[in-house]
Design a protein around this motif. Structure first.
Motif, PDB file in Angstrom:
ATOM      1  N   SER A 174       0.844  -1.188   0.000  1.00 18.81           N
ATOM      2  CA  SER A 174       0.000   0.000   0.000  1.00 18.81           C
ATOM      3  C   SER A 174       0.881   1.239   0.000  1.00 18.81           C
ATOM      4  CB  SER A 174      -0.902   0.007   1.237  1.00 18.81           C
ATOM      5  OG  SER A 174      -0.130   0.177   2.412  1.00 18.81           O
ATOM      6  N   THR A 175       0.298   2.345  -0.410  1.00 18.77           N
ATOM      7  CA  THR A 175       1.058   3.593  -0.449  1.00 18.77           C
ATOM      8  C   THR A 175       1.530   3.995   0.942  1.00 18.77           C
ATOM      9  OG1 THR A 175      -0.229   4.314  -2.364  1.00 18.77           O
ATOM     10  CG2 THR A 175       0.975   6.009  -1.165  1.00 18.77           C
ATOM     11  N   SER A 176       0.704   3.770   1.942  1.00 21.46           N
ATOM     12  CA  SER A 176       1.109   4.120   3.304  1.00 21.46           C
ATOM     13  C   SER A 176       2.299   3.279   3.750  1.00 21.46           C
ATOM     14  CB  SER A 176      -0.061   3.925   4.270  1.00 21.46           C
ATOM     15  OG  SER A 176      -0.513   2.579   4.252  1.00 21.46           O
ATOM     16  N   ASP A 177       2.341   2.005   3.349  1.00 19.55           N
ATOM     17  CA  ASP A 177       3.486   1.158   3.694  1.00 19.55           C
ATOM     18  C   ASP A 177       4.752   1.636   2.991  1.00 19.55           C
ATOM     19  OD1 ASP A 177       2.024  -0.438   5.366  1.00 19.55           O
ATOM     20  OD2 ASP A 177       1.636  -1.995   3.875  1.00 19.55           O
ATOM     21  N   LEU A 178       4.612   2.073   1.747  1.00 19.33           N
ATOM     22  CA  LEU A 178       5.769   2.594   1.023  1.00 19.33           C
ATOM     23  C   LEU A 178       6.321   3.845   1.704  1.00 19.33           C
ATOM     24  CD1 LEU A 178       4.558   2.240  -2.686  1.00 19.33           C
ATOM     25  CD2 LEU A 178       6.098   0.725  -1.443  1.00 19.33           C
ATOM     26  N   LEU A 179       5.418   4.726   2.115  1.00 17.83           N
ATOM     27  CA  LEU A 179       5.851   5.951   2.792  1.00 17.83           C
ATOM     28  C   LEU A 179       6.538   5.632   4.114  1.00 17.83           C
ATOM     29  CD1 LEU A 179       2.732   8.196   2.109  1.00 17.83           C
ATOM     30  CD2 LEU A 179       5.029   8.539   1.195  1.00 17.83           C
ATOM     31  N   LEU A 180       5.995   4.662   4.847  1.00 18.06           N
ATOM     32  CA  LEU A 180       6.610   4.264   6.111  1.00 18.06           C
ATOM     33  C   LEU A 180       8.025   3.745   5.882  1.00 18.06           C
ATOM     34  CD1 LEU A 180       6.550   3.548   9.150  1.00 18.06           C
ATOM     35  CD2 LEU A 180       5.552   1.344   8.498  1.00 18.06           C
ATOM     36  N   SER A 181       8.186   2.884   4.885  1.00 15.75           N
ATOM     37  CA  SER A 181       9.513   2.334   4.596  1.00 15.75           C
ATOM     38  C   SER A 181      10.489   3.438   4.208  1.00 15.75           C
ATOM     39  CB  SER A 181       9.421   1.295   3.474  1.00 15.75           C
ATOM     40  OG  SER A 181       8.609   0.200   3.865  1.00 15.75           O
ATOM     41  N   MET A 182      10.023   4.384   3.401  1.00 12.29           N
ATOM     42  CA  MET A 182      10.885   5.499   3.015  1.00 12.29           C
ATOM     43  C   MET A 182      11.338   6.288   4.231  1.00 12.29           C
ATOM     44  SD  MET A 182      11.542   5.792  -0.269  1.00 12.29           S
ATOM     45  CE  MET A 182      11.846   7.527  -0.534  1.00 12.29           C
ATOM     46  N   LEU A 183      10.405   6.543   5.140  1.00 14.98           N
ATOM     47  CA  LEU A 183      10.732   7.302   6.343  1.00 14.98           C
ATOM     48  C   LEU A 183      11.758   6.565   7.197  1.00 14.98           C
ATOM     49  CD1 LEU A 183      10.302   9.537   8.449  1.00 14.98           C
ATOM     50  CD2 LEU A 183       8.340   8.238   9.307  1.00 14.98           C
ATOM     51  N   VAL A 184      11.520   5.284   7.441  1.00 11.32           N
ATOM     52  CA  VAL A 184      12.419   4.513   8.306  1.00 11.32           C
ATOM     53  C   VAL A 184      13.807   4.401   7.687  1.00 11.32           C
ATOM     54  CG1 VAL A 184      12.839   2.231   9.288  1.00 11.32           C
ATOM     55  CG2 VAL A 184      10.562   3.239   9.419  1.00 11.32           C
ATOM     56  N   TYR A 185      13.863   4.104   6.389  1.00  4.32           N
ATOM     57  CA  TYR A 185      15.170   4.000   5.737  1.00  4.32           C
ATOM     58  C   TYR A 185      15.903   5.339   5.748  1.00  4.32           C
ATOM     59  CZ  TYR A 185      14.145  -0.687   3.982  1.00  4.32           C
ATOM     60  OH  TYR A 185      13.877  -2.021   3.888  1.00  4.32           O
ATOM     61  N   LYS A 186      15.146   6.420   5.610  1.00  2.93           N
ATOM     62  CA  LYS A 186      15.770   7.741   5.662  1.00  2.93           C
ATOM     63  C   LYS A 186      16.348   8.004   7.048  1.00  2.93           C
ATOM     64  CE  LYS A 186      16.817  11.864   4.136  1.00  2.93           C
ATOM     65  NZ  LYS A 186      17.824  12.050   3.074  1.00  2.93           N
ATOM     66  N   LEU A 187      15.591   7.661   8.086  1.00  3.22           N
ATOM     67  CA  LEU A 187      16.079   7.856   9.453  1.00  3.22           C
ATOM     68  C   LEU A 187      17.333   7.030   9.712  1.00  3.22           C
ATOM     69  CD1 LEU A 187      12.707   7.839  11.445  1.00  3.22           C
ATOM     70  CD2 LEU A 187      14.159   9.813  10.945  1.00  3.22           C
ATOM     71  N   CYS A 188      17.393   5.848   9.106  1.00  7.19           N
ATOM     72  CA  CYS A 188      18.554   4.980   9.315  1.00  7.19           C
ATOM     73  C   CYS A 188      19.829   5.560   8.713  1.00  7.19           C
ATOM     74  CB  CYS A 188      18.296   3.595   8.723  1.00  7.19           C
ATOM     75  SG  CYS A 188      17.103   2.609   9.656  1.00  7.19           S
ATOM     76  N   THR A 189      19.690   6.513   7.794  1.00  6.71           N
ATOM     77  CA  THR A 189      20.885   7.106   7.191  1.00  6.71           C
ATOM     78  C   THR A 189      21.527   8.145   8.096  1.00  6.71           C
ATOM     79  OG1 THR A 189      19.622   8.854   6.059  1.00  6.71           O
ATOM     80  CG2 THR A 189      19.923   6.766   4.888  1.00  6.71           C
ATOM     81  N   PHE A 190      20.816   8.565   9.148  1.00  2.00           N
ATOM     82  CA  PHE A 190      21.383   9.531  10.085  1.00  2.00           C
ATOM     83  C   PHE A 190      22.129   8.756  11.171  1.00  2.00           C
ATOM     84  CE2 PHE A 190      17.505  11.758   8.509  1.00  2.00           C
ATOM     85  CZ  PHE A 190      18.163  12.750   7.788  1.00  2.00           C
ATOM     86  N   SER A 191      23.408   8.545  10.957  1.00  2.00           N
ATOM     87  CA  SER A 191      24.189   7.703  11.865  1.00  2.00           C
ATOM     88  C   SER A 191      24.216   8.260  13.281  1.00  2.00           C
ATOM     89  CB  SER A 191      25.616   7.541  11.340  1.00  2.00           C
ATOM     90  OG  SER A 191      26.232   8.805  11.166  1.00  2.00           O
ATOM     91  N   LEU A 192      24.222   9.581  13.410  1.00  2.00           N
ATOM     92  CA  LEU A 192      24.241  10.176  14.747  1.00  2.00           C
ATOM     93  C   LEU A 192      22.971   9.823  15.509  1.00  2.00           C
ATOM     94  CD1 LEU A 192      25.624  11.990  16.816  1.00  2.00           C
ATOM     95  CD2 LEU A 192      24.484  13.961  15.750  1.00  2.00           C
ATOM     96  N   LEU A 193      21.830   9.886  14.824  1.00  2.00           N
ATOM     97  CA  LEU A 193      20.565   9.528  15.454  1.00  2.00           C
ATOM     98  C   LEU A 193      20.559   8.064  15.870  1.00  2.00           C
ATOM     99  CD1 LEU A 193      17.608  10.150  16.206  1.00  2.00           C
ATOM    100  CD2 LEU A 193      16.982   9.581  13.851  1.00  2.00           C
ATOM    101  N   VAL A 194      21.072   7.196  14.995  1.00  2.00           N
ATOM    102  CA  VAL A 194      21.118   5.764  15.302  1.00  2.00           C
ATOM    103  C   VAL A 194      22.025   5.502  16.495  1.00  2.00           C
ATOM    104  CG1 VAL A 194      21.805   3.503  14.424  1.00  2.00           C
ATOM    105  CG2 VAL A 194      20.580   5.094  12.939  1.00  2.00           C
ATOM    106  N   ASP A 195      23.184   6.180  16.526  1.00  2.00           N
ATOM    107  CA  ASP A 195      24.126   5.973  17.627  1.00  2.00           C
ATOM    108  C   ASP A 195      23.567   6.472  18.953  1.00  2.00           C
ATOM    109  OD1 ASP A 195      25.900   4.892  15.833  1.00  2.00           O
ATOM    110  OD2 ASP A 195      27.025   6.753  15.536  1.00  2.00           O
ATOM    111  N   LEU A 196      22.790   7.553  18.895  1.00  3.30           N
ATOM    112  CA  LEU A 196      22.259   8.135  20.130  1.00  3.30           C
ATOM    113  C   LEU A 196      20.959   7.483  20.588  1.00  3.30           C
ATOM    114  CD1 LEU A 196      22.862  11.963  19.533  1.00  3.30           C
ATOM    115  CD2 LEU A 196      24.143  10.438  21.034  1.00  3.30           C
TER     116      LEU A 196
END
Length: 664
Positions: free
Chosen positions: A136-158
């Motif tokens: 679904s489109t909502s699932d695609l948007l969720l995946s995009m958001l999560v993958y984008k957040l995962c690219t912020f290494s500082l956020l992941v480390d903290l």
């Protein structure tokens, strides 16, 4: 879905411009696309521009206002016309909503994602949309958001520190709400086993099996144990383990609803982590002493050396008899080929914590603890707890065997792993003897990023061959790299992890090659014995079953190519593949469409228990940016295509015919 349709509805002809300038519609229709911040790149981004003018429903000039006051009937006329337009708009919107599933289906049914040819070709195709087209489109948007957040290494480390701080200041509800709506929704099936049934069925429709995973694990927290007596600690962990065993029983029962499913088990949840660490220390020291006593370093010890090693055990006399009598009995049992020498595999099978006959050898005593080269022992109460752990596991295995649900024993931290392996090998020896319709019952996990992983895999295969059971091995790269290296640095220990990613790739590929090589060797033996070259290796005749659990596309492709070279049928499930829920769907669905045995880990559990798992997923995605970039590109291309389809649909929305409203 509703939000996307709302954004696609045009203002009916003749509607006042103030309606179009409302915050709701303006934000949905004419502002820049909210997806832009998730784009892998900005090139080709489509943006809707607001129209320069809109036809007015009625004039807002003073003259028209005065006319309205002068003619009361005009108010009701306008109200009636406005109501008619509102009804027409609602009908149009309802029509669009009812057609929404077909709209989304048409977006991904216009062309086939797979070439219909070789699985390797489809896996290599970076534009293969099979993993995104049915979402679904909502699932695609969720995946995009999560993958984008995962690219912020500082956020992941903290992230661990942020969550810990939130717990300290009692602000977990808002933090958990964010986690539940993002990472939990992406990587977990729900908070209970029943919550996951829908996900399991959906995966099954795509040719993908499920590994249902109660994602509760326990680690050492010495500060939490300082204020408790040993009896209180033991009682607490036994009570917790009994409770979790009941929950895993529910997990097995739920997994059995889908044929050929797995249930995952973390052994740290089945007993005290302190006990598992002590058992691991005992086993590691015992093997080290064996290597030291082996004077000629040929991997075997003589009877005299055997006696020296037994003397190092905490309780070599088992409280009765003489040392020579104990050694004679044990050596006779261990020396299976009667050559007067015993290797480590036979020694470990004979002198084992898993055997009631020899467990007392490991009972701790004051004299043994003071000996220089002594093997550390365990108190009688600890040995009793270890027996309880084995009993819990055996009870779950009995249930799994009855319901034909396979069990996947997960790997964990290195300071627990020797004990976990000891339990897993014990269970494989008892439950992997008889070929099952769906293959061996118990799978053990090997983290190939560890330097000693390949040697342990080969050693465990030797043990399985000598004891006549199937070695079912799941190979992963590893999930505890950050914490393992931090611990080794703090304690001044050698880093247990391979030096660099290339060394890890080499180790992983070597493990796969070893398992496939043993299959090929068995196939040649069958052909030579029966003088038939058409008999394919089957589950009932293979000494090993391989589970390739990897998000690395190159590893998956390489394994598929090796299977084709060796003539291993995908449908035989001698080789299976696995990925985690929410990751590498392109690989999973491609393998499923081609008939390979492919499974998704479906974790579940209360969110406060699943947090460690989610943090590792974020760290893994953050460290494997190449694969995530491919996923994000596929997601973005799918969203752009649906957005384009939606715009095309906009042009086809019926417009209210011109009439009195327009004239007015």
């Amino acid at each position: 879905m509703a939000s996307r349709i709302l954004a696609s509805v045009r203002p009916p002809h003749g509607l006042n411009g103030s309606w179009a300038s409302s915050p709701l519609l303006a934000s949905r229709q004419w502002s820049s696309s909210p997806l832009k911040s998730f784009m892998p790149h900005s090139r080709g981004h489509t943006r809707l521009s607001p129209p320069s003018s809109l036809p007015r429903f009625y004039s807002s000039s003073p003259a028209s206002s005065q006319a309205a006051k002068a003619s009361p009937s005009s108010f009701w006329t306008k109200t009636a016309i406005g109501g008619t337009i509102a009804l027409a708009t609602s009908a149009t919107l309802l029509n669009q909503l009812t057609k929404a599933p077909q709209m989304e289906a048409s977006a991904h049914n216009n062309s086939s994602s797979l070439t219909g040819g070789n699985v390797v070709q489809d896996l290599k195709d970076e534009h293969n949309r099979i993993g995104v087209e049915k979402k679904s489109t909502s699932d695609l948007l969720l995946s995009m958001l999560v993958y984008k957040l995962c690219t912020f290494s500082l956020l992941v480390d903290l992230a661990p520190k942020i969550i810990h701080l939130a717990e300290m200041v009692h602000l977990t509800p808002p933090v958990y709400w964010v986690v539940r709506k993002t990472f939990f929704a992406q990587f977990c099936g729900g908070e209970t086993a029943e919550d996951c049934i829908g996900t399991m069925k959906s995966l099954g429709n795509g040719g993908i099996g499920s590994i249902l995973d109660l994602s509760i694990e326990v680690d050492l927290d010495e500060s939490d144990l300082d204020s408790q007596t040993p009896e209180e600690i033991r009682s607490r962990f036994n009570k917790s383990a009994d409770n979790i065993a009941d929950q895993i029983s529910t997990c097995i029962a739920t997994a059995s609803h889908m044929a050929k499913s797995f249930a995952a088990i973390k052994v740290t949840a089945m007993g005290s982590p302190l006990l598992l660490q002590q058992v691991s220390n005992t086993l590691t020291t015992l093997e080290s002493r064996f290597r030291t006593i082996d004077q000629d370093k040929d991997g075997k010890i003589t009877k005299d050396e055997f006696k020296q090693l037994v003397k190092m055990l905490p309780n070599p006399l088992q409280n009765h008899g003489s040392l020579d009598a104990v050694v004679d009995q044990l050596f006779k049992e261990a020396d299976k080929d009667k050559d007067g020498r015993v290797d480590w595999v036979d020694f470990a099978c004979t002198v084992s914590l898993n055997r009631d006959e020899t467990r007392a050898l490991f009972t701790s005593s004051q004299a043994a603890s003071e000996a220089t080269n002594a093997v550390p022992g365990l108190f009688k109460e600890d040995l009793d707890d270890y027996k309880r752990l084995l009993t819990r596991m055996e009870k779950l295995c009995d249930q799994a065997e009855t319901t034909r649900t396979r069990l996947m024993i997960d790997a964990e931290q290195t300071y627990f792993q020797p004990a976990i392996d000891n339990v897993a090998l014990h269970l494989q020896e008892h439950y992997n003897h008889t070929p099952h319709a769906d293959g061996p019952l118990i799978f053990n996990t090997y983290q190939m990023y560890l330097k000693d992983a390949l040697g342990r895999l080969q050693q465990d295969y030797t043990r399985a061959q000598r004891n006549n059971y199937v070695l079912a091995a799941k190979l992963v790269r590893g999930a505890y790299m950050v914490s393992e290296r931090k611990r080794a640095l703090e304690l001044g220990l050698e880093d247990p992890i391979c030096d660099g990613i290339e060394a890890t790739h080499v180790s992983y590929n070597a493990g796969v090659d070893f398992m496939l090589g043993e299959m090929a060797h068995q196939q040649k033996s069958i052909e030579a014995k029966e003088e038939k070259k058409d008999d394919a290796l089957a589950m009932s005749s293979s000494p090993v079953v391989l589970f390739v659990a990897s998000h690395n596309k190159d590893s998956v492709i390489r394994t598929c190519e090796r299977m084709q070279d060796l003539g291993v049928s995908p449908q035989s499930e001698l080789v299976m593949f696995g990925q985690l829920m929410g990751m590498c769907d392109q690989i999973s669905y491609t393998l499923g469409q081609h008939g390979y045995g492919i499974y998704k880990y479906v974790p579940y559990g209360p969110i406060h228990h699943v947090i460690p798992y989610l943090i590792r997923r974020a760290q893994e995605n953050s460290s494997v940016l190449g694969g995530v970039a491919v996923e994000r590109n596929l997601l973005w291309e799918e969203l752009k295509m649906r957005f384009s389809t939606s715009r095309a649909q906009i042009k086809g929305v019926p417009v209210v015919p011109t009439g009195p409203a327009t004239a007015m």
